[in-house]
Design a protein around this motif. Sequence first.
Motif, PDB file in Angstrom:
ATOM      1  N   SER A 259       3.401  50.785  26.597  1.00  0.00           N
ATOM      2  CA  SER A 259       3.916  50.317  25.306  1.00  0.00           C
ATOM      3  C   SER A 259       3.661  51.310  24.184  1.00  0.00           C
ATOM      4  CB  SER A 259       3.278  48.967  24.947  1.00  0.00           C
ATOM      5  OG  SER A 259       1.874  49.102  24.796  1.00  0.00           O
ATOM      6  N   ARG A 260       2.957  52.396  24.478  1.00  0.00           N
ATOM      7  CA  ARG A 260       2.587  53.360  23.438  1.00  0.00           C
ATOM      8  C   ARG A 260       3.437  54.622  23.469  1.00  0.00           C
ATOM      9  NH1 ARG A 260      -2.301  50.727  24.907  1.00  0.00           N
ATOM     10  NH2 ARG A 260      -3.595  50.199  23.078  1.00  0.00           N
ATOM     11  N   VAL A 261       4.350  54.727  24.412  1.00  0.00           N
ATOM     12  CA  VAL A 261       5.174  55.922  24.574  1.00  0.00           C
ATOM     13  C   VAL A 261       6.638  55.527  24.446  1.00  0.00           C
ATOM     14  CG1 VAL A 261       5.798  57.807  26.138  1.00  0.00           C
ATOM     15  CG2 VAL A 261       3.444  56.964  26.091  1.00  0.00           C
ATOM     16  N   SER A 262       7.415  56.306  23.721  1.00  0.00           N
ATOM     17  CA  SER A 262       8.832  56.002  23.557  1.00  0.00           C
ATOM     18  C   SER A 262       9.553  56.104  24.893  1.00  0.00           C
ATOM     19  CB  SER A 262       9.473  56.965  22.558  1.00  0.00           C
ATOM     20  OG  SER A 262       9.528  58.281  23.093  1.00  0.00           O
ATOM     21  N   ALA A 263      10.655  55.384  25.017  1.00  0.00           N
ATOM     22  CA  ALA A 263      11.402  55.358  26.281  1.00  0.00           C
ATOM     23  C   ALA A 263      11.840  56.758  26.695  1.00  0.00           C
ATOM     24  CB  ALA A 263      12.618  54.433  26.152  1.00  0.00           C
ATOM     25  N   ALA A 264      12.246  57.580  25.741  1.00  0.00           N
ATOM     26  CA  ALA A 264      12.730  58.932  26.058  1.00  0.00           C
ATOM     27  C   ALA A 264      11.629  59.819  26.605  1.00  0.00           C
ATOM     28  CB  ALA A 264      13.344  59.570  24.819  1.00  0.00           C
ATOM     29  N   LEU A 266       8.977  58.661  28.400  1.00  0.00           N
ATOM     30  CA  LEU A 266       8.217  57.921  29.404  1.00  0.00           C
ATOM     31  C   LEU A 266       8.467  58.501  30.799  1.00  0.00           C
ATOM     32  CD1 LEU A 266       6.227  55.592  29.135  1.00  0.00           C
ATOM     33  CD2 LEU A 266       8.084  54.022  29.701  1.00  0.00           C
TER      34      LEU A 266
END
Length: 339
Positions: A259-264, A266
């Motif tokens: 939940s702490r990393v953006s989807a792009a 990850l």
Amino acid sequence: MKIVNWNIEWMNNWFSGNDLPVWGSNALSAPAARQTAGRVARVIRALNPDLLTLQEGPSARAEMALFLELLAADGGPEFEMIMGNDGGAQKLFALRRVGGLCESFGLSTDPLTEALRDVWLADVNGDLLLESYEFTRAPLVISADPVAGQPVRIVVLHTKSKYVHRGRQLFDNPATRPEFIADAMLARRRISAEAFRLRSYLDALVAEDSGARVVVTGDFNDGPGQDFFERSYLTHNVTDILLGSTFYPDLIYTHGFLSRVSAAALFTARFDDFVDGVLDRPLLLDHFVISPALAPEVRDGGIAHPAFDAETLRMNGKREDRPSDHRPIWIELGLPLSG
């Protein structure tokens, strides 16, 4: 306490000599090996971990010691090591930074942990017969004592690889595709067997002590979503197994940085997926899984893209052009905030 995990691509290729190591091997010249090790050392210095867990470490303690000498050169950090017993040319390691926020560490030798080395029954080849099976690489389980706070059990995992020799060639030829499918399914069944065995261990830890403070980390060789084999051949998602079932909420482990990393951003590796036809596919293969009691103490976490990119000339070039084929991941533990 900052924990960094990293699968460092084939460290064993940096060395020859085992207990009397020298830089270089048949796979990598001495200058190329030192250049690669230098990139890795600079990434580690930038991340400044208190505890560093590794996959694909060298086969001998003396070889890791040679790298740690390079890491400590010119005022760099000094580390103590614990080496796993299994893995052959791809060992598991835990490294404690001297003077850091991990005051001490040691192997876990309780009965539940020792039992991970025992065989169990599983049908890994799909012939409907239960046969004895054991971990390809038994997890390395240690207890780490932070300067502040209670001890944390760290489980370092490197599951069986999904790699199939000549996989693309076999898959692209309709006549040999069934051979590829059979080999790929065998690998995935073995990974599933290891995940279920480890999950039973994690359940037992929490059942024995609801306050168990456990971190599972490493290269799981699997990630979120369903791949071709999970969709079509009904294999399991390894990370889902390790996180736990929603039917038992008190036993669910939490992902350390999802939940702490953006989807792009990850992803921890990029590989060509010839099965689904996706070139340079971003994959999240490396994880932190946190027990219920410890989850509130995770202050932050992520994937170390900036430190990795700063030392990467090109991913598809020579081995010495990149630190690894996986990116490091990290979490920071601290006492829960209150008030």
